[in-house]
Design a protein around this motif. Structure first.
Motif, PDB file in Angstrom:
ATOM      1  N   ARG A  26       0.785  -1.002  -0.191  1.00 40.54           N
ATOM      2  CA  ARG A  26      -0.149   0.380  -0.234  1.00 40.54           C
ATOM      3  C   ARG A  26       1.061   1.531  -0.012  1.00 40.54           C
ATOM      4  O   ARG A  26       0.241   2.365  -0.886  1.00 40.54           O
ATOM      5  CB  ARG A  26      -1.291  -0.093   1.099  1.00 40.54           C
ATOM      6  CG  ARG A  26      -2.011  -0.545   0.832  1.00 40.54           C
ATOM      7  CD  ARG A  26      -2.927  -0.834   2.646  1.00 40.54           C
ATOM      8  NE  ARG A  26      -3.250   0.628   2.816  1.00 40.54           N
ATOM      9  CZ  ARG A  26      -4.040   1.267   3.710  1.00 40.54           C
ATOM     10  NH1 ARG A  26      -3.479  -0.494   4.941  1.00 40.54           N
ATOM     11  NH2 ARG A  26      -3.828   1.573   4.470  1.00 40.54           N
ATOM     12  N   ARG A  57       1.787   2.002  -3.088  1.00 41.28           N
ATOM     13  CA  ARG A  57       0.642   2.453  -4.355  1.00 41.28           C
ATOM     14  C   ARG A  57       0.517   3.268  -4.220  1.00 41.28           C
ATOM     15  O   ARG A  57       0.345   4.663  -5.433  1.00 41.28           O
ATOM     16  CB  ARG A  57       0.077   1.767  -3.920  1.00 41.28           C
ATOM     17  CG  ARG A  57      -0.276  -0.158  -4.077  1.00 41.28           C
ATOM     18  CD  ARG A  57      -0.386   0.112  -5.439  1.00 41.28           C
ATOM     19  NE  ARG A  57      -1.147  -0.218  -6.118  1.00 41.28           N
ATOM     20  CZ  ARG A  57      -1.096  -0.323  -7.915  1.00 41.28           C
ATOM     21  NH1 ARG A  57      -0.727  -0.729  -8.452  1.00 41.28           N
ATOM     22  NH2 ARG A  57      -3.030  -0.422  -8.021  1.00 41.28           N
ATOM     23  N   SER A  70      -4.875   2.471  -3.525  1.00 45.14           N
ATOM     24  CA  SER A  70      -4.135   1.228  -3.103  1.00 45.14           C
ATOM     25  C   SER A  70      -4.837   0.646  -2.248  1.00 45.14           C
ATOM     26  O   SER A  70      -4.804  -0.360  -1.651  1.00 45.14           O
ATOM     27  CB  SER A  70      -3.080   2.305  -1.830  1.00 45.14           C
ATOM     28  OG  SER A  70      -4.400   3.056  -1.547  1.00 45.14           O
ATOM     29  N   ARG A  71      -6.589   0.609  -3.141  1.00 45.52           N
ATOM     30  CA  ARG A  71      -7.253  -0.553  -2.633  1.00 45.52           C
ATOM     31  C   ARG A  71      -7.705  -1.301  -3.069  1.00 45.52           C
ATOM     32  O   ARG A  71      -9.088  -1.680  -3.724  1.00 45.52           O
ATOM     33  CB  ARG A  71      -8.768   0.624  -1.730  1.00 45.52           C
ATOM     34  CG  ARG A  71      -8.258   1.415  -0.980  1.00 45.52           C
ATOM     35  CD  ARG A  71      -8.944   2.051   0.381  1.00 45.52           C
ATOM     36  NE  ARG A  71      -8.550   2.532   1.529  1.00 45.52           N
ATOM     37  CZ  ARG A  71      -9.272   3.306   2.474  1.00 45.52           C
ATOM     38  NH1 ARG A  71     -10.461   3.295   2.116  1.00 45.52           N
ATOM     39  NH2 ARG A  71      -8.764   3.701   3.450  1.00 45.52           N
TER      40      ARG A  71
END
Length: 119
Positions: A85, A88, A95-96
């Motif tokens: 994450r 990202r 990021s999800r």
């Protein structure tokens, strides 16, 4: 009424007006209004005691600058430990788990974030 430098509009109902504060959403605002028993009142209709109680109740929540710094520190920690994450965030990608082939055009635009300068 002013809370932490934010002007809360007097002509709106309390549960809607306090949502302007960063960190107070729908659920928190409803919870605060039920706790203080000021349902369906406008800010202009509140007396001095109710305004003081509202201010004290709002101070119990993490809002505005404190919340923003907490979010910043969480993202910073993810970047420092080099998690997926964190990478990202560092590469300006979602990021999800969202797809990037056709969507996420706004996230992919290069933005200069304050957490990159010190990495």
């Amino acid at each position: 009424m002013i809370f932490e430098g934010i002007n809360i509009q007097d002509n709106k109902k309390v549960n809607i007006a306090i949502r302007k504060i960063f960190g107070i959403g729908k659920n928190n605002s409803n919870e605060i209004c039920i706790k203080l028993n000021i349902i369906n009142k406008k800010i202009s209709d509140l007396n001095l005691e109710e305004k003081k109680k509202l201010n004290e109740c709002l101070k119990l929540y993490v809002t505005e600058g404190n919340l923003k710094s907490k979010i910043y520190n969480n993202i910073r920690r993810l970047i420092e430990i080099k998690s997926y994450r964190g990478n990202r965030h560092l590469n300006f990608l979602p990021s999800r788990g969202q797809r990037t082939k056709t969507n996420s055009k706004t996230r992919k635009k290069k933005k200069v974030f304050f957490f990159i300068k010190n990495v």
